[in-house]
Design a protein around this motif. Structure first.
Motif, PDB file in Angstrom:
ATOM      1  N   THR A 150       0.868  -1.176   0.000  1.00 60.19           N
ATOM      2  CA  THR A 150       0.000   0.000   0.000  1.00 60.19           C
ATOM      3  C   THR A 150       0.902   1.223   0.000  1.00 60.19           C
ATOM      4  OG1 THR A 150      -1.791  -1.105   1.182  1.00 60.19           O
ATOM      5  CG2 THR A 150      -1.758   1.296   1.245  1.00 60.19           C
ATOM      6  N   MET A 151       0.838   1.990  -1.076  1.00 49.25           N
ATOM      7  CA  MET A 151       1.707   3.154  -1.215  1.00 49.25           C
ATOM      8  C   MET A 151       0.986   4.410  -0.739  1.00 49.25           C
ATOM      9  SD  MET A 151       3.865   2.607  -4.752  1.00 49.25           S
ATOM     10  CE  MET A 151       2.492   2.365  -5.865  1.00 49.25           C
ATOM     11  N   MET A 152       1.708   5.242   0.003  1.00 48.79           N
ATOM     12  CA  MET A 152       1.167   6.534   0.381  1.00 48.79           C
ATOM     13  C   MET A 152       1.449   7.523  -0.750  1.00 48.79           C
ATOM     14  SD  MET A 152      -0.666   8.093   2.509  1.00 48.79           S
ATOM     15  CE  MET A 152      -0.655   6.951   3.904  1.00 48.79           C
TER      16      MET A 152
ATOM     17  N   GLY B 288      13.501   9.814  -6.315  1.00 52.54           N
ATOM     18  CA  GLY B 288      14.698   9.009  -6.477  1.00 52.54           C
ATOM     19  C   GLY B 288      14.961   8.099  -5.302  1.00 52.54           C
ATOM     20  N   TYR B 289      16.036   7.305  -5.416  1.00 55.70           N
ATOM     21  CA  TYR B 289      16.456   6.389  -4.362  1.00 55.70           C
ATOM     22  C   TYR B 289      16.736   7.146  -3.069  1.00 55.70           C
ATOM     23  CZ  TYR B 289      19.944   3.680  -1.740  1.00 55.70           C
ATOM     24  OH  TYR B 289      20.655   3.060  -0.746  1.00 55.70           O
ATOM     25  N   SER B 290      16.170   6.649  -1.986  1.00 53.83           N
ATOM     26  CA  SER B 290      16.308   7.158  -0.616  1.00 53.83           C
ATOM     27  C   SER B 290      15.476   8.405  -0.349  1.00 53.83           C
ATOM     28  CB  SER B 290      17.769   7.429  -0.240  1.00 53.83           C
ATOM     29  OG  SER B 290      18.220   8.701  -0.674  1.00 53.83           O
ATOM     30  N   ALA B 291      14.897   9.013  -1.403  1.00 48.67           N
ATOM     31  CA  ALA B 291      14.104  10.233  -1.234  1.00 48.67           C
ATOM     32  C   ALA B 291      12.630   9.866  -1.003  1.00 48.67           C
ATOM     33  CB  ALA B 291      14.256  11.140  -2.450  1.00 48.67           C
ATOM     34  N   ASP B 292      11.751  10.842  -1.101  1.00 45.19           N
ATOM     35  CA  ASP B 292      10.316  10.580  -0.959  1.00 45.19           C
ATOM     36  C   ASP B 292       9.537  11.679  -1.667  1.00 45.19           C
ATOM     37  OD1 ASP B 292      10.011  12.846   0.813  1.00 45.19           O
ATOM     38  OD2 ASP B 292      10.726  11.604   2.465  1.00 45.19           O
ATOM     39  N   LYS B 293       8.240  11.672  -1.492  1.00 37.00           N
ATOM     40  CA  LYS B 293       7.362  12.576  -2.247  1.00 37.00           C
ATOM     41  C   LYS B 293       7.597  14.048  -1.935  1.00 37.00           C
ATOM     42  CE  LYS B 293       3.480  11.852   0.995  1.00 37.00           C
ATOM     43  NZ  LYS B 293       4.255  10.997   1.934  1.00 37.00           N
ATOM     44  N   THR B 294       8.213  14.362  -0.793  1.00 30.78           N
ATOM     45  CA  THR B 294       8.380  15.774  -0.432  1.00 30.78           C
ATOM     46  C   THR B 294       9.278  16.533  -1.407  1.00 30.78           C
ATOM     47  OG1 THR B 294      10.212  15.253   1.067  1.00 30.78           O
ATOM     48  CG2 THR B 294       8.004  15.333   2.018  1.00 30.78           C
ATOM     49  N   VAL B 295      10.136  15.818  -2.154  1.00 29.97           N
ATOM     50  CA  VAL B 295      11.038  16.526  -3.072  1.00 29.97           C
ATOM     51  C   VAL B 295      10.272  17.196  -4.211  1.00 29.97           C
ATOM     52  CG1 VAL B 295      12.985  15.010  -2.543  1.00 29.97           C
ATOM     53  CG2 VAL B 295      11.500  14.469  -4.504  1.00 29.97           C
ATOM     54  N   TRP B 296       9.016  16.788  -4.430  1.00 29.50           N
ATOM     55  CA  TRP B 296       8.210  17.341  -5.531  1.00 29.50           C
ATOM     56  C   TRP B 296       7.254  18.439  -5.078  1.00 29.50           C
ATOM     57  CZ3 TRP B 296       9.811  15.941 -10.142  1.00 29.50           C
ATOM     58  CH2 TRP B 296      10.385  14.681 -10.336  1.00 29.50           C
ATOM     59  N   MET B 297       7.153  18.680  -3.799  1.00 31.18           N
ATOM     60  CA  MET B 297       6.069  19.485  -3.244  1.00 31.18           C
ATOM     61  C   MET B 297       5.925  20.857  -3.919  1.00 31.18           C
ATOM     62  SD  MET B 297       5.565  20.327   0.792  1.00 31.18           S
ATOM     63  CE  MET B 297       7.211  21.037   0.941  1.00 31.18           C
ATOM     64  N   ARG B 298       6.982  21.641  -3.944  1.00 35.29           N
ATOM     65  CA  ARG B 298       6.875  23.001  -4.473  1.00 35.29           C
ATOM     66  C   ARG B 298       6.868  23.030  -5.995  1.00 35.29           C
ATOM     67  NH1 ARG B 298      10.736  25.715   0.212  1.00 35.29           N
ATOM     68  NH2 ARG B 298       9.188  25.424   1.866  1.00 35.29           N
ATOM     69  N   PHE B 299       7.398  22.012  -6.618  1.00 30.09           N
ATOM     70  CA  PHE B 299       7.313  21.831  -8.066  1.00 30.09           C
ATOM     71  C   PHE B 299       5.872  21.498  -8.450  1.00 30.09           C
ATOM     72  CE2 PHE B 299       7.421  18.761 -11.589  1.00 30.09           C
ATOM     73  CZ  PHE B 299       8.230  19.390 -12.539  1.00 30.09           C
TER      74      PHE B 299
ATOM     75  N   HIS C 119      10.264   3.829   0.974  1.00 34.03           N
ATOM     76  CA  HIS C 119      10.575   5.255   0.961  1.00 34.03           C
ATOM     77  C   HIS C 119       9.430   6.049   1.590  1.00 34.03           C
ATOM     78  CE1 HIS C 119      13.070   3.573  -2.270  1.00 34.03           C
ATOM     79  NE2 HIS C 119      13.884   4.578  -2.074  1.00 34.03           N
ATOM     80  N   GLY C 120       9.800   7.133   2.275  1.00 40.84           N
ATOM     81  CA  GLY C 120       8.786   8.024   2.823  1.00 40.84           C
ATOM     82  C   GLY C 120       7.833   7.296   3.754  1.00 40.84           C
ATOM     83  N   GLU C 121       6.540   7.462   3.497  1.00 41.97           N
ATOM     84  CA  GLU C 121       5.517   6.855   4.350  1.00 41.97           C
ATOM     85  C   GLU C 121       5.098   5.465   3.890  1.00 41.97           C
ATOM     86  OE1 GLU C 121       2.640   9.948   6.256  1.00 41.97           O
ATOM     87  OE2 GLU C 121       2.790  10.490   4.133  1.00 41.97           O
ATOM     88  N   THR C 122       5.740   4.934   2.863  1.00 44.26           N
ATOM     89  CA  THR C 122       5.440   3.572   2.403  1.00 44.26           C
ATOM     90  C   THR C 122       6.493   2.629   2.967  1.00 44.26           C
ATOM     91  OG1 THR C 122       4.465   4.433   0.356  1.00 44.26           O
ATOM     92  CG2 THR C 122       5.035   2.101   0.410  1.00 44.26           C
ATOM     93  N   ALA C 123       6.036   1.628   3.693  1.00 45.76           N
ATOM     94  CA  ALA C 123       6.926   0.779   4.479  1.00 45.76           C
ATOM     95  C   ALA C 123       7.890  -0.039   3.620  1.00 45.76           C
ATOM     96  CB  ALA C 123       6.102  -0.169   5.344  1.00 45.76           C
ATOM     97  N   PHE C 124       9.054  -0.313   4.198  1.00 49.08           N
ATOM     98  CA  PHE C 124       9.996  -1.259   3.618  1.00 49.08           C
ATOM     99  C   PHE C 124       9.579  -2.659   4.008  1.00 49.08           C
ATOM    100  CE2 PHE C 124      13.715  -4.004   4.296  1.00 49.08           C
ATOM    101  CZ  PHE C 124      14.255  -4.021   3.009  1.00 49.08           C
ATOM    102  N   ASP C 125       9.558  -3.566   3.034  1.00 50.41           N
ATOM    103  CA  ASP C 125       9.232  -4.961   3.271  1.00 50.41           C
ATOM    104  C   ASP C 125      10.346  -5.800   2.652  1.00 50.41           C
ATOM    105  OD1 ASP C 125       8.297  -7.560   3.287  1.00 50.41           O
ATOM    106  OD2 ASP C 125       6.295  -7.078   2.568  1.00 50.41           O
TER     107      ASP C 125
END
Length: 313
Positions: free
Chosen positions: A56-58, A76-87, A105-111
């Motif tokens: 389940t992806m956030m 990208g790798y190790s990043a999350d959705k916040t890098v796109w916020m202002r764009f 990544h971010g709020e989506t769990a590592f499994d």
């Protein structure tokens, strides 16, 4: 009596120091999440879960509108959705916008049971599109996300209206970046065990990073340290996929390549590999920017992407 008071004061001071050391970065994290939540809501974005077959992806999304084309943004790798916020705020009035947190990544769990190669991640993006009822979308990806966008354009061209590759991984650059020199020496800058190592790494990610207070940067450092093992596993899977150099002529969707010329993670010489390999691909480089133009100069890079998308309705 005096000694007992002194010992009590020492105990209180020690307890406070321990509390501050534990809670200080946590407060930074809470401040970051609160600020991001407030800012995205101003841009018309809200948090939403997206179910796919194995996770389940956030995400952040704006309200669906059948009359709008869709734009999907992939970090990208190790990043999350916040890098796109202002764009992303420049797209929400005209497009349906979906910004994903990929698994791990971010709020989506590592499994540990999942695969994290770019083909598997691209398949999850297709499944997310199915869940959201999106037949075709403009795909914008940065770094590993650009590699995933390339995989989508190659293997699922019927689902990709256009592809925007921002400092994209997935090809062999003629010149080595600082990161690849470090990897060749046996050190992965993404795998860190101290805040000092994070500071060195963070300087490599952007030439003009947005200002952040120290407590947020320390929270980010501690988060990277805590994720060291999972990031190592994702990195291994990510680099298990064949690069696309020999498959670029097979990509037929309209493609725009953006690249910061000061990129220390992926050398700007890789931009020409993408451009020369994909028929009619367009290229824009930014002399003063680094690995994440959409974060360093969100308005400028968004303007360039919007002009490109307008040609490919």
């Amino acid at each position: 009596m005096k000694k007992s008071i002194i010992f009590a004061l020492i105990a209180v001071a020690t307890s406070f120091a321990i509390w501050a050391g534990v809670t200080y970065p946590r407060i930074g994290g809470e401040a970051l999440h609160l600020a991001s939540s407030l800012e995205t809501s101003l841009y018309g974005l809200h948090r939403a879960e997206v179910d796919v077959s194995d996770s389940t992806m956030m995400s952040w999304q704006n309200s669906p509108d059948d009359g709008k084309e869709s734009v999907i943004m992939i970090h990208g790798y190790s990043a999350d959705k916040t890098v796109w916020m202002r764009f992303a705020r420049h797209f929400t009035k005209q497009y349906r916008v979906i910004i994903l947190d990929l698994p791990g990544h971010g709020e989506t769990a590592f499994d540990p049971a999942l695969k994290y190669d770019t083909v598997s991640q691209a398949q999850r993006v297709v499944e997310a599109m199915n869940t959201l009822g999106i037949k075709r979308a403009h795909i914008i990806g940065n770094s590993m996300g650009g590699f995933i966008a390339g995989q989508l354009a190659l293997h699922h061209p019927d689902r990709v209206q256009s592809a925007v590759l921002v400092d994209a991984a997935g090809v062999i650059s003629p010149q080595e970046s600082d990161m690849f020199k470090m990897l060749a020496a046996g050190r992965n800058p993404f795998e860190m065990s101290s805040r000092a190592e994070f500071t060195e790494f963070y300087a490599m990610t952007m030439a003009q990073p947005p200002w952040l207070p120290k407590m947020i940067l320390d929270y980010m450092a501690d988060d990277y340290i805590a994720r060291r093992e999972s990031l190592a596993r994702i990195f291994q899977d990510f680099h298990s996929t064949d690069f696309l150099d020999n498959r670029l002529p097979d990509i037929q969707v309209p493609t725009l390549i953006l690249w910061g010329e000061q990129d220390r993670l992926l050398h700007v010489s890789g931009a020409e590999v993408w451009k020369n390999g994909i028929v009619n691909a367009e290229l824009i480089t930014y002399p003063k920017l680094g690995h994440m133009p959409m974060t360093e100069a969100p308005s400028q890079s968004a303007e360039d992407v919007l002009a490109f998308l307008a040609k490919h309705h």
